[in-house]
Design an enzyme around this catalytic site. Structure first.
Site, PDB file in Angstrom:
ATOM      1  NE  ARG A 109      -6.269  -7.350   5.502  1.00  0.00           N
ATOM      2  CZ  ARG A 109      -6.378  -6.104   5.598  1.00  0.00           C
ATOM      3  NH1 ARG A 109      -5.370  -5.405   5.828  1.00  0.00           N
ATOM      4  NH2 ARG A 109      -7.565  -5.498   5.328  1.00  0.00           N
ATOM      5  CE1 TYR A 110      -7.165  -9.648   1.920  1.00  0.00           C
ATOM      6  CE2 TYR A 110      -6.819  -7.209   1.763  1.00  0.00           C
ATOM      7  CZ  TYR A 110      -7.704  -8.557   2.208  1.00  0.00           C
ATOM      8  OH  TYR A 110      -8.577  -8.085   3.037  1.00  0.00           O
ATOM      9  CB  THR A 111       0.730  -8.274  -2.085  1.00  0.00           C
ATOM     10  OG1 THR A 111       1.173  -7.503  -1.066  1.00  0.00           O
ATOM     11  CG2 THR A 111      -0.401  -7.378  -2.732  1.00  0.00           C
TER      12      THR A 111
END
Length: 326
Positions: free
Chosen positions: A86-88
């Site tokens: 969800r962050y990359t």
């Protein structure tokens, strides 16, 4: 071999990204969005398995020519894991266009996906033998495969020379394997020819280093593909603890955004060349990369040399061109 040795999950990730218009010139998208499409439409397995495969295709230290362009933390050479999906963010690398450019030109056959609601390519219409560029590794019940990568220019030159002359000496243009982590290859020319002929063998890869006389330390800036920073540090620490590396005052990892660097502080009067010769012998700073070109041809495993591998790829590529023209 049909689409250069890609695993099904890798092929499905690239195809899903192309359908989402995440090309090299387009926007980035959250990795979770891509993984959701992959497992929902084409690959009915766990999301982490799909994400791990995508991460590897984005790591320049895992693949000689990465296929995915990643934004964010995608792990490091010293064993640190990537950030959560969800962050990359991801999009396709330019190299991926070599696999996908002709996907809508009827070059390859399309099959139904796992629930029969969509179509997916059985293989990708690879314009280059990517198996020789990025290599591959895998293990199954009773068999394994380890294919080393090669330089893009050398592979192209070798393929063109082979097309013009099937008796071409492969070793004259394909000089040696080319690993994403660098290093110095130590291999006899006859041994290399034997690997090219049989598809089996191994090459020794040695770390590259330089000596900083002013600081009296050794800087290691390339290591063998088959090892890791952590494994090297652990082995050197073990030697120091056992009293077998008394020449070393300290060793630390100084890797940063500029690249890999392992620093070894030397005690006064130590000869750096003799110390490195000793470390090559006792640590993974010199390691052997195995070669086992075990490839599935029409569903059957076969061990092929480079010449036979090129023959198979060229026969398939010719069929792709024929399908498109017809």
């Amino acid at each position: 071999i049909r689409d250069s040795g890609m695993k099904p999950v890798q092929r499905r990730i690239l195809y899903a990204m192309q359908r989402l218009h995440l090309t090299a010139s387009d926007r980035f998208s959250k990795s979770a969005r891509v993984v959701g499409d992959v497992i929902g439409k084409y690959h009915p397995h766990g999301d982490q398995a799909a994400y791990d495969a995508m991460v590897r295709m984005a790591q320049p230290f895992s693949m000689r020519y990465p296929l995915v362009d990643g934004k964010g933390n995608f792990g490091s050479r010293d064993g640190d894991g990537p950030a959560a999906m969800r962050y990359t963010e991801v999009r396709l690398q330019k190299a991926a266009s070599l696999l996908l450019d002709e996907i809508d030109s009827e070059d390859v056959e399309f099959l139904s996906n796992y629930d029969g609601t969509l179509k997916e390519p059985a293989v990708l219409p690879a314009k280059l033998p990517l198996l020789l560029l990025n290599g591959a590794s895998g293990i199954a019940v009773g068999m394994a495969s380890q294919i080393c990568g090669f330089n893009l220019g050398e592979v192209c030159e070798t393929t063109i020379a082979y097309l013009k002359n099937p008796a071409h000496d492969i070793a004259s243009t394909l000089l040696a394997p080319d690993f994403p982590t660098g290093g110095q290859i130590l291999c006899d020319a006859d041994e290399l020819r034997e690997i090219y002929r049989t598809g089996r063998g191994g090459v020794k890869v040695r770390s590259r280093w330089r000596y900083d006389k002013q600081a009296n330390l050794i800087e290691i800036y390339e290591i063998p593909y088959s090892t890791s920073i952590e494994a090297i540090l652990d082995k050197v620490a073990e030697l120091i603890k056992a009293g077998r590396a008394k020449e070393i005052a300290d060793m630390r990892d100084e890797t940063d955004l500029s690249g890999l660097k392992l620093a070894i502080d030397l005690k006064r009067g130590v000869d750096p060349d003799k110390l490195m010769a000793k470390l090559y012998r006792l640590t993974p700073l010199q390691d052997t990369v195995s070669c086992n070109f075990n490839i599935l041809i029409a569903g059957m495993p076969r061990v092929l040399g480079v010449r036979a591998l090129l023959e198979e790829w060229l026969a398939w590529r010719t069929e792709c061109v024929r399908r498109r023209v017809y």
